[in-house]
Motif scaffolding. Structure first.
Motif, PDB file in Angstrom:
ATOM      1  N   GLN A 168       0.835  -1.200   0.000  1.00 22.48           N
ATOM      2  CA  GLN A 168       0.000   0.000   0.000  1.00 22.48           C
ATOM      3  C   GLN A 168       0.873   1.254   0.000  1.00 22.48           C
ATOM      4  O   GLN A 168       1.915   1.305   0.649  1.00 22.48           O
ATOM      5  N   ILE A 169       0.442   2.282  -0.725  1.00 27.78           N
ATOM      6  CA  ILE A 169       1.140   3.566  -0.717  1.00 27.78           C
ATOM      7  C   ILE A 169       0.607   4.384   0.451  1.00 27.78           C
ATOM      8  O   ILE A 169      -0.605   4.625   0.561  1.00 27.78           O
ATOM      9  N   ILE A 170       1.489   4.802   1.329  1.00 33.55           N
ATOM     10  CA  ILE A 170       1.088   5.572   2.507  1.00 33.55           C
ATOM     11  C   ILE A 170       1.949   6.831   2.621  1.00 33.55           C
ATOM     12  O   ILE A 170       3.052   6.901   2.086  1.00 33.55           O
ATOM     13  N   SER A 171       1.424   7.821   3.336  1.00 30.32           N
ATOM     14  CA  SER A 171       2.146   9.084   3.554  1.00 30.32           C
ATOM     15  C   SER A 171       1.917   9.545   4.989  1.00 30.32           C
ATOM     16  O   SER A 171       1.247  10.553   5.227  1.00 30.32           O
ATOM     17  N   PRO A 172       2.453   8.818   5.974  1.00 30.46           N
ATOM     18  CA  PRO A 172       2.196   9.136   7.374  1.00 30.46           C
ATOM     19  C   PRO A 172       2.722  10.522   7.783  1.00 30.46           C
ATOM     20  O   PRO A 172       3.822  10.911   7.395  1.00 30.46           O
ATOM     21  N   LYS A 173       1.897  11.233   8.526  1.00 24.76           N
ATOM     22  CA  LYS A 173       2.245  12.558   9.082  1.00 24.76           C
ATOM     23  C   LYS A 173       2.597  13.585   8.004  1.00 24.76           C
ATOM     24  O   LYS A 173       3.342  14.522   8.248  1.00 24.76           O
ATOM     25  N   HIS A 174       2.040  13.405   6.806  1.00 27.81           N
ATOM     26  CA  HIS A 174       2.407  14.333   5.732  1.00 27.81           C
ATOM     27  C   HIS A 174       1.871  15.740   5.976  1.00 27.81           C
ATOM     28  O   HIS A 174       2.453  16.717   5.486  1.00 27.81           O
ATOM     29  N   ALA A 175       0.799  15.866   6.738  1.00 25.88           N
ATOM     30  CA  ALA A 175       0.242  17.196   7.001  1.00 25.88           C
ATOM     31  C   ALA A 175       1.138  17.993   7.946  1.00 25.88           C
ATOM     32  O   ALA A 175       1.445  19.164   7.691  1.00 25.88           O
ATOM     33  N   VAL A 176       1.560  17.366   9.033  1.00 27.76           N
ATOM     34  CA  VAL A 176       2.430  18.035  10.007  1.00 27.76           C
ATOM     35  C   VAL A 176       3.766  18.391   9.371  1.00 27.76           C
ATOM     36  O   VAL A 176       4.267  19.519   9.498  1.00 27.76           O
ATOM     37  N   LYS A 177       4.355  17.441   8.666  1.00 28.40           N
ATOM     38  CA  LYS A 177       5.651  17.697   8.029  1.00 28.40           C
ATOM     39  C   LYS A 177       5.504  18.660   6.851  1.00 28.40           C
ATOM     40  O   LYS A 177       6.410  19.447   6.563  1.00 28.40           O
ATOM     41  N   GLY A 178       4.355  18.600   6.210  1.00 27.30           N
ATOM     42  CA  GLY A 178       4.109  19.515   5.100  1.00 27.30           C
ATOM     43  C   GLY A 178       4.027  20.960   5.541  1.00 27.30           C
ATOM     44  O   GLY A 178       4.490  21.865   4.841  1.00 27.30           O
ATOM     45  N   ALA A 179       3.426  21.196   6.704  1.00 26.46           N
ATOM     46  CA  ALA A 179       3.340  22.556   7.233  1.00 26.46           C
ATOM     47  C   ALA A 179       4.736  23.124   7.460  1.00 26.46           C
ATOM     48  O   ALA A 179       5.001  24.298   7.176  1.00 26.46           O
ATOM     49  N   LYS A 180       5.651  22.287   7.953  1.00 28.34           N
ATOM     50  CA  LYS A 180       7.024  22.740   8.189  1.00 28.34           C
ATOM     51  C   LYS A 180       7.749  22.986   6.868  1.00 28.34           C
ATOM     52  O   LYS A 180       8.511  23.957   6.735  1.00 28.34           O
ATOM     53  N   MET A 181       7.531  22.117   5.895  1.00 30.92           N
ATOM     54  CA  MET A 181       8.160  22.299   4.586  1.00 30.92           C
ATOM     55  C   MET A 181       7.688  23.594   3.935  1.00 30.92           C
ATOM     56  O   MET A 181       8.479  24.358   3.374  1.00 30.92           O
ATOM     57  N   PHE A 182       6.385  23.835   4.021  1.00 30.61           N
ATOM     58  CA  PHE A 182       5.848  25.066   3.435  1.00 30.61           C
ATOM     59  C   PHE A 182       6.421  26.287   4.150  1.00 30.61           C
ATOM     60  O   PHE A 182       6.799  27.267   3.503  1.00 30.61           O
ATOM     61  N   ARG A 183       6.477  26.236   5.475  1.00 35.30           N
ATOM     62  CA  ARG A 183       7.007  27.370   6.238  1.00 35.30           C
ATOM     63  C   ARG A 183       8.443  27.681   5.814  1.00 35.30           C
ATOM     64  O   ARG A 183       8.822  28.841   5.652  1.00 35.30           O
ATOM     65  N   TYR A 184       9.232  26.635   5.644  1.00 31.96           N
ATOM     66  CA  TYR A 184      10.625  26.813   5.230  1.00 31.96           C
ATOM     67  C   TYR A 184      10.711  27.524   3.875  1.00 31.96           C
ATOM     68  O   TYR A 184      11.466  28.484   3.708  1.00 31.96           O
ATOM     69  N   LEU A 185       9.942  27.055   2.911  1.00 33.11           N
ATOM     70  CA  LEU A 185       9.965  27.667   1.583  1.00 33.11           C
ATOM     71  C   LEU A 185       9.414  29.086   1.613  1.00 33.11           C
ATOM     72  O   LEU A 185       9.982  30.001   0.998  1.00 33.11           O
TER      73      LEU A 185
END
Length: 362
Positions: A91-108
């Motif tokens: 199965q393709i999974i993306s655990p905690k992608h929302a929390v980590k995504g918020a940090k990635m967006f903030r960095y950019l």
């Protein structure tokens, strides 16, 4: 970058917008679980979600600022899947992608795009919580999670983002999932946290509830705190020392940098020893019921929570002061500083920083 002006000039045209944000090309390489995302990769899903945003009946009634925040959040809501997506047990999974995504967006948004801070953080909050409208019903304490989210998130925009996140995908149970998202709206309305943060009887009750002390949110807890501890937050060279000198004259200061100098300890070593000395000093002031300033970067939530627990045990009011300067200004200051901080270290701090949580916002 003035994101508001940019999106208006591009008339919210996805094709033109992604030309500016080249990072989004990475989305084409990220596969999704076909059970939940029959549309294919993250790029195709993102394009569909942004298209659905513009079709919303509510779109024309939103203020210009709200449109900017909602559309940009849709554009980057799955950015975290770039680093979290993997295959497990077929199965393709993306655990905690929302929390980590918020940090990635903030960095950019901070380092590359230089967005306005308030807009950046509203977008980051939507990215972090974008799955809540769909999965809130599975939370152990639904009321707490919604009330806490509403402290830093525009729940109306979160609802619209959650709805478009579903409309912009191909899956068999879409109708049932959309009903769940609508229930999120009605539930938050009943809680009194859909159109803004929930109103508490006083700040102390709010603080106790949000820190997980399990008090009834409708209660009015008597505030017997007699003194205050101020906790500074911010990257190196953000101006914390200057703020203290200008605004907190006469207040005792516990500075982790000063402790390092006194003990002749390198910034990259013996975190435990420096922390132990600082906490020992803090307990002395707390026992004497004497206000003080805790001066450090305090960019990690777990470190701030230790301070909150310590102060709460002594019945003291905690106030957080977060300072920030534009990235370019930060680097200019660093180049002039005697105690130079490597840019790689600063960038790593930005990538991993946790912005103030609900109970930390005064």
């Amino acid at each position: 970058m003035n994101i508001e002006k940019f999106l208006r000039e591009k008339n919210y045209d996805f094709k033109d917008i992604v030309e500016k944000f080249k990072f989004i090309d990475k989305f084409k390489e990220v596969k999704q679980n076909p059970k939940f995302h029959g549309e294919g990769n993250v790029y195709e899903h993102t394009k569909l979600v942004c298209s659905e945003i513009l079709k919303l009946e509510e779109w024309e009634y939103l203020e210009d600022r709200e449109k900017v925040i909602l559309y940009t959040a849709a554009l980057f809501h799955d950015i975290g899947k770039v680093i979290t997506t993997r295959e497990e047990d077929g199965q393709i999974i993306s655990p905690k992608h929302a929390v980590k995504g918020a940090k990635m967006f903030r960095y950019l948004a901070y380092r590359e795009y230089e967005f306005d801070k308030s807009i950046r953080e509203e977008i980051a909050a939507l990215i972090r919580y974008h799955g809540l409208p769909l999965y809130f019903i599975e939370k152990e304490d639904i009321d707490y999670h919604l009330i806490k989210a509403a402290e830093i998130t525009n729940m109306k925009l979160l609802y619209l983002l959650g709805k478009c996140d579903l409309l912009g995908r191909y899956c068999e149970d879409k109708a049932a999932l959309l009903e769940r998202v609508f229930y999120f709206k009605t539930y938050a309305e009943e809680l009194g946290c859909f159109y803004g943060p929930k109103k508490f009887k006083n700040d102390y009750t709010r603080f106790l509830y949000l820190t997980g002390n399990k008090v009834y949110p409708g209660a009015e807890i008597f505030d017997n705190r007699s003194f205050e501890v101020i906790i500074m937050m911010g990257l190196p060279l953000a101006g914390k020392d200057t703020y203290i000198k200008c605004n907190l004259k006469g207040v005792k200061v516990i500075s982790l940098d000063d402790i390092r100098e006194e003990l002749n300890i390198s910034p990259s070593k013996d975190f435990g020893k420096v922390g132990a000395v600082a906490f020992s000093k803090a307990k002395e002031y707390l026992r004497r019921k004497e206000s003080f300033v805790w001066n450090a970067t305090n960019l990690r939530r777990e470190n701030r929570q230790k301070l909150i627990r310590l102060c709460t045990a002594y019945g003291v009011k905690v106030k957080f002061v977060y300072l920030e300067v534009p990235y370019r200004e930060l680097i200019l200051r660093d180049n002039k500083r005697e105690r130079y901080v490597p840019i790689k270290v600063i960038d790593n701090m930005i990538k991993n920083m946790d912005m103030p949580e609900a109970e930390e916002i005064c």
